[in-house]
Design an enzyme around this catalytic site. Structure first.
Site, mmCIF file in Angstrom:
data_model
loop_
_atom_site.group_PDB
_atom_site.id
_atom_site.type_symbol
_atom_site.label_atom_id
_atom_site.label_comp_id
_atom_site.label_asym_id
_atom_site.label_seq_id
_atom_site.Cartn_x
_atom_site.Cartn_y
_atom_site.Cartn_z
ATOM 1 N N SER A 1 38.375 44.965 40.622
ATOM 2 C CA SER A 1 39.529 45.693 39.700
ATOM 3 C C SER A 1 38.860 47.051 39.167
ATOM 4 O O SER A 1 37.907 47.049 38.339
ATOM 5 C CB SER A 1 40.105 44.767 38.961
ATOM 6 O OG SER A 1 41.190 45.441 37.940
ATOM 7 N N LYS B 1 51.090 37.231 40.434
ATOM 8 C CA LYS B 1 51.943 37.941 39.710
ATOM 9 C C LYS B 1 53.146 37.286 39.684
ATOM 10 O O LYS B 1 53.782 37.301 38.791
ATOM 11 C CB LYS B 1 52.239 39.374 40.770
ATOM 12 C CG LYS B 1 51.100 40.474 40.543
ATOM 13 C CD LYS B 1 51.258 41.716 41.209
ATOM 14 C CE LYS B 1 50.207 42.878 40.872
ATOM 15 N NZ LYS B 1 50.992 44.231 41.300
ATOM 16 N N ASP C 1 54.699 48.332 38.051
ATOM 17 C CA ASP C 1 54.418 49.100 39.366
ATOM 18 C C ASP C 1 55.552 50.176 39.565
ATOM 19 O O ASP C 1 55.468 51.234 40.206
ATOM 20 C CB ASP C 1 54.356 48.128 40.278
ATOM 21 C CG ASP C 1 53.059 47.061 40.324
ATOM 22 O OD1 ASP C 1 52.010 47.916 39.747
ATOM 23 O OD2 ASP C 1 52.816 46.310 40.949
ATOM 24 N N ARG D 1 61.168 39.704 57.114
ATOM 25 C CA ARG D 1 60.697 40.237 55.583
ATOM 26 C C ARG D 1 61.682 41.289 55.298
ATOM 27 O O ARG D 1 61.870 41.361 54.126
ATOM 28 C CB ARG D 1 59.149 40.530 55.531
ATOM 29 C CG ARG D 1 58.384 39.334 56.114
ATOM 30 C CD ARG D 1 56.950 39.424 55.558
ATOM 31 N NE ARG D 1 56.666 39.310 54.401
ATOM 32 C CZ ARG D 1 55.338 39.639 53.669
ATOM 33 N NH1 ARG D 1 54.516 40.518 54.512
ATOM 34 N NH2 ARG D 1 54.995 39.475 52.526
ATOM 35 N N GLY E 1 47.965 57.439 46.301
ATOM 36 C CA GLY E 1 48.153 56.115 45.509
ATOM 37 C C GLY E 1 47.431 56.133 44.316
ATOM 38 O O GLY E 1 47.592 55.206 43.357
HETATM 39 P P1 ATR Z 1 51.081 43.790 49.468
HETATM 40 O O1 ATR Z 1 51.417 42.660 48.517
HETATM 41 O O2 ATR Z 1 50.190 44.679 49.192
HETATM 42 O O3 ATR Z 1 52.438 44.377 50.123
HETATM 43 P P2 ATR Z 1 51.202 41.830 51.722
HETATM 44 O O4 ATR Z 1 52.358 41.094 51.185
HETATM 45 O O5 ATR Z 1 50.247 41.081 52.533
HETATM 46 O O6 ATR Z 1 50.752 42.735 50.805
HETATM 47 O O7 ATR Z 1 52.274 43.017 52.692
HETATM 48 C C1 ATR Z 1 51.364 43.690 53.520
HETATM 49 C C2 ATR Z 1 52.478 44.679 54.547
HETATM 50 O O8 ATR Z 1 51.451 45.452 55.297
HETATM 51 C C3 ATR Z 1 53.418 44.116 55.117
HETATM 52 O O9 ATR Z 1 54.477 44.748 55.114
HETATM 53 C C4 ATR Z 1 52.672 43.737 56.496
HETATM 54 O O10 ATR Z 1 53.643 43.549 57.601
HETATM 55 P P3 ATR Z 1 54.150 42.222 58.058
HETATM 56 O O11 ATR Z 1 54.972 41.799 56.971
HETATM 57 O O12 ATR Z 1 54.755 42.148 59.502
HETATM 58 O O13 ATR Z 1 52.766 41.371 57.933
HETATM 59 C C5 ATR Z 1 52.082 45.262 56.610
HETATM 60 N N1 ATR Z 1 50.966 45.209 57.547
HETATM 61 C C6 ATR Z 1 49.801 44.510 57.599
HETATM 62 N N2 ATR Z 1 48.994 44.929 58.703
HETATM 63 C C7 ATR Z 1 49.801 45.432 59.516
HETATM 64 C C8 ATR Z 1 49.927 45.896 61.045
HETATM 65 N N3 ATR Z 1 48.513 45.694 61.608
HETATM 66 N N4 ATR Z 1 50.919 46.431 61.575
HETATM 67 C C9 ATR Z 1 52.035 46.685 60.876
HETATM 68 N N5 ATR Z 1 52.256 46.475 59.563
HETATM 69 C C10 ATR Z 1 51.142 45.736 59.002
#
Ligand code: ATR
Length: 277
Positions: free
Chosen positions: A15, A66, A102, A157, A240
């Site tokens: 962090s 969270k 956020d 989702r 970001g």
């Molecule tokens: P965060 O809390 O940071 O948003 P998360 O809940 O793990 O983390 O979400 C990660 C996001 O990145 C999700 O939208 C995920 O898509 P899925 O819902 O299909 O898992 C997306 N993501 C991660 N790896 C991916 C990949 N290789 N291709 C497309 N989307 C990806």
């Protein structure tokens, strides 16, 4: 008496919040501290309840706590309730209060980095439907946009988030992202794609007009592949790191009583830490 705050996560070593709050504490000459607290999920509620006994005015909460932070708060603000997660806790009138900063951080960063980005009621495209996306949708729905196109690799989702938030969200298939980008004025990446160690985000930016703004929640690396490509096209880019800095402002004010500023000096300091790691 030293005012104490902290960031609670599991793991917590990476962090950067202590650097941010430490910078502001120094700058304002405040007798305060901000530490990292590694707390396992099973111990979270107990840790939070005991915070006043240990002299904490409150703290930030990060992954994976969270949602738990929202549940254990006695009073939660509208942002935290809508997003379904809290990242900022403080004690007031003997009550544990929670906020999610956020969405605020996202908008403050966009407003600072691309002033007037929403003036023409643009269509926004949001990539991703994870935890980060919830805050971004809450933020975007508070502005006057024509439409929010939500795309996620796992369609269900995205549908769940659209059902939860309602409003001007249209769910689209992840595979259609290149064509659906046509006519968008804002592109937000909330996925983990492009992060150091993760695969690249594959998207063709040619559909974006020259007024479009591209922003990435990924800040390590600072210049993601997406932002680099948007930059080559001459588009406005917002990284970001600014969101990370701005989301920290309300918590600092709650605990230490001073509203701090996101300055270029702070940015340079945190950017150096990211680039050096
Ligand atoms: P965060 O809390 O940071 O948003 P998360 O809940 O793990 O983390 O979400 C990660 C996001 O990145 C999700 O939208 C995920 O898509 P899925 O819902 O299909 O898992 C997306 N993501 C991660 N790896 C991916 C990949 N290789 N291709 C497309 N989307 C990806």
């Amino acid at each position: 008496m030293t005012i104490k705050s902290c960031v609670i996560g599991w793991p917590i070593e990476h962090s950067r919040s202590p650097l941010i709050h430490g910078h502001w504490l120094d700058q304002h000459g405040i007798d305060g501290s901000y530490a990292r607290q590694g707390v396992a999920p099973d111990d979270f509620d107990e840790f939070v309840r005991a915070m006043p006994d240990h002299g904490f005015a409150g703290g930030n909460v990060t992954v994976p706590h969270k949602e738990a932070a929202l549940k254990c708060a006695e009073v939660a603000d509208e942002a935290a309730r809508q997003i379904g997660a809290a990242n900022t806790l403080w004690f007031e009138d003997g009550k544990l209060r929670a906020s999610n900063t956020d969405a605020y951080g996202f908008l403050a960063n966009l407003d600072a980095g691309a002033p007037g980005w929403d003036a023409s009621k643009p269509v926004a495209m949001v990539l991703g439907a994870g935890g980060a996306s919830r805050a971004i949708l809450h933020a975007l729905l508070s502005r006057d946009l024509s439409e929010i196109r939500l795309l996620n690799r796992t369609l269900s989702r995205a549908k769940e988030l659209a059902a939860h938030f309602g409003g001007r969200i249209r769910v689209m298939d992840w595979e259609t992202r290149n064509t659906q980008l046509a006519g968008c004025g804002v592109l937000v990446n909330t996925t983990t794609l492009g992060m150091t160690g993760a695969p690249a985000l594959q998207i063709d930016l040619s559909g974006l007009g020259e007024e479009a703004v591209v922003t990435d929640l990924v800040y390590a690396p600072l210049q993601t592949g997406l932002l680099k490509r948007a930059g080559y096209k001459g588009l406005r880019c917002v990284d970001g790191l600014g969101m990370l800095l701005h989301q920290a402002v309300p918590g600092f004010e709650k605990w230490f009583g001073v509203r701090p500023k996101v300055t270029s000096e702070l940015r340079t300091r945190i950017a150096a830490d990211i680039e050096g790691s």
